[in-house]
Design an enzyme around this catalytic site. Structure first.
Site, PDB file in Angstrom:
ATOM      1  CE  LYS A 159       6.810  38.665  -5.227  1.00 61.44           C
ATOM      2  NZ  LYS A 159       6.529  38.478  -6.630  1.00 61.44           N
TER       3      LYS A 159
HETATM    4  N1  PPE Z   1       5.763  41.951 -11.354  1.00 57.13           N
HETATM    5  C1  PPE Z   1       5.250  40.840 -10.801  1.00 57.13           C
HETATM    6  C2  PPE Z   1       3.808  40.563 -10.964  1.00 57.13           C
HETATM    7  C3  PPE Z   1       6.095  39.966 -10.107  1.00 57.13           C
HETATM    8  O1  PPE Z   1       5.586  38.860  -9.574  1.00 57.13           O
HETATM    9  C4  PPE Z   1       7.467  40.259  -9.992  1.00 57.13           C
HETATM   10  C5  PPE Z   1       8.375  39.324  -9.261  1.00 57.13           C
HETATM   11  C6  PPE Z   1       7.954  41.438 -10.576  1.00 57.13           C
HETATM   12  C7  PPE Z   1       7.068  42.272 -11.236  1.00 57.13           C
HETATM   13  C8  PPE Z   1       9.384  41.855 -10.458  1.00 57.13           C
HETATM   14  O2  PPE Z   1       9.685  42.227  -9.141  1.00 57.13           O
HETATM   15  P1  PPE Z   1      11.149  42.083  -8.544  1.00 57.13           P
HETATM   16  O3  PPE Z   1      11.411  40.645  -8.392  1.00 57.13           O
HETATM   17  O4  PPE Z   1      11.087  42.825  -7.277  1.00 57.13           O
HETATM   18  O5  PPE Z   1      12.072  42.698  -9.529  1.00 57.13           O
HETATM   19  N2  PPE Z   1       8.066  37.967  -9.420  1.00 57.13           N
HETATM   20  C9  PPE Z   1       8.623  36.981  -8.522  1.00 57.13           C
HETATM   21  C10 PPE Z   1       7.845  35.687  -8.573  1.00 57.13           C
HETATM   22  C11 PPE Z   1       8.034  34.832  -9.759  1.00 57.13           C
HETATM   23  C12 PPE Z   1       7.339  33.514  -9.567  1.00 57.13           C
HETATM   24  O6  PPE Z   1       7.346  32.699 -10.497  1.00 57.13           O
HETATM   25  O7  PPE Z   1       6.807  33.232  -8.506  1.00 57.13           O
HETATM   26  C13 PPE Z   1      10.109  36.787  -8.728  1.00 57.13           C
HETATM   27  O8  PPE Z   1      10.649  37.229  -9.734  1.00 57.13           O
HETATM   28  O9  PPE Z   1      10.742  36.199  -7.854  1.00 57.13           O
END
Ligand code: PPE
Length: 306
Positions: A159
């Site tokens: 990330k």
């Molecule tokens: N894919 C991506 C690209 C992503 O950024 C997230 C989280 C997910 C999947 C889902 O992951 P999880 O949160 O572990 O279920 N995205 C984060 C950032 C959003 C933002 O606007 O900044 C979040 O959901 O917190």
């Protein structure tokens, strides 16, 4: 969604006033995007605020840092405790939590290794990421003309702050075209994920989600939802998904910490329809789980007051 200021932000081991949580304009990460972050949520429960799957998020933060060779000057335990403390001192019943590890001021140039590694954790109240209407009635999606980056250009398992330009480009395109959110395809042409969420499809009662090899982040909500669905007896199969599968599925939804569980009502103007029964069941169970209302999943909650 404007940020609502809260009282304190944790910076490198200290709680500082919200307005004083500032950095220099020559901060390395600002120039080259080499930083890692997490998105976590704390929910109001009968026993006060609880952070959902906190340790899993902090461990993923360390994995992201390891990929970029960023040496975090704290332990997992330190940052778990710092997160709990930040939620506690700000006195919010529920909040979004943003830990970020970045390279600070001191060196310039593309070699990030000499830069100081800094960590901060901010919290603020944050409502439905894709809107209340999206949660209730589903969102309209567009397959982006931008591809998810190839794993050998940018590692999707990390990330990384700078990596999100890819998501932002897709988001801009979707919004400017009148949609709510984008779906990105991998360089091989398979469905990868959304700009900040994983994606699930339901077909003939079986639930599919793209594998990490299709460029998806290993989502913690994705894992939570897969566990909930399997406990209900559904088959959950990570598998490659084609664009046309999005058009013909029975139900579809997206998952993420910020977004939570949001039904998809159409993709590229092909109607999927009203949120379906499996989507609803999972959405409701997820909402109850994160608030500590499902006994068997209470181990995922980290209560900040005890
Ligand atoms: N894919 C991506 C690209 C992503 O950024 C997230 C989280 C997910 C999947 C889902 O992951 P999880 O949160 O572990 O279920 N995205 C984060 C950032 C959003 C933002 O606007 O900044 C979040 O959901 O917190």
């Amino acid at each position: 969604m404007p940020i609502t200021p809260t009282e304190k932000i944790w910076m490198d081991g200290e709680l500082v006033d919200w307005d004083k949580a500032q950095i220099h304009v020559l901060t390395h990460t600002l120039h080259y995007g080499c930083g890692v972050f997490e998105g976590v949520r704390a929910y109001e429960t009968a026993e006060g605020p609880a952070v959902f799957r906190l340790r899993d998020h902090i461990e993923r933060l360390f994995d992201s840092a390891k990929i970029f060779m960023i040496d975090i000057p704290f332990t997992v335990e330190d940052l778990v405790e710092a997160t709990r403390e930040t939620v506690r001192v700000n006195g919010l019943p529920s909040c979004y939590i943003r830990p970020i590890v970045y390279l600070g001021y001191g060196e310039m140039g593309l070699n990030p290794l000499p830069s100081p590694v800094q960590v901060s954790i901010a919290v603020w109240p944050w409502g439905a990421y894709l809107g209340d209407d999206g949660v209730a009635n589903g969102v309209r999606m567009k397959v982006s003309s931008w591809q998810r980056h190839s794993p050998n250009a940018m590692p999707p398992a990390a990330k990384g702050t700078g990596m999100y330009i890819n998501s932002s480009m897709a988001k801009i395109e979707a919004i400017k075209s009148g949609y709510d959110e984008a779906i990105l395809l991998s360089p091989q042409g398979y469905v990868s994920e959304c700009t900040g969420e994983n994606i699930f499809l339901v077909r003939d009662g079986v639930i599919n989600t793209p594998p990490t090899a299709a460029g998806a982040l290993e989502g913690i909500t994705q894992d939570t939802v897969a566990t909930i669905a399997r406990d209900f007896g559904y088959e959950v199969v990570p598998t490659n998904i084609l664009r046309s599968d999005l058009y013909t599925c029975d139900e579809a939804f997206l998952t993420g910490t910020a977004a939570e569980v949001v039904p998809i009502r159409s993709v590229d103007d092909r109607e999927i329809g009203e949120p379906g029964p499996i989507t609803r069941k999972i959405q409701e169970t997820y909402a109850a789980t994160v608030r500590g209302q499902v006994e068997s999943y209470r181990g995922w909650l980290d209560y900040v007051n005890h």
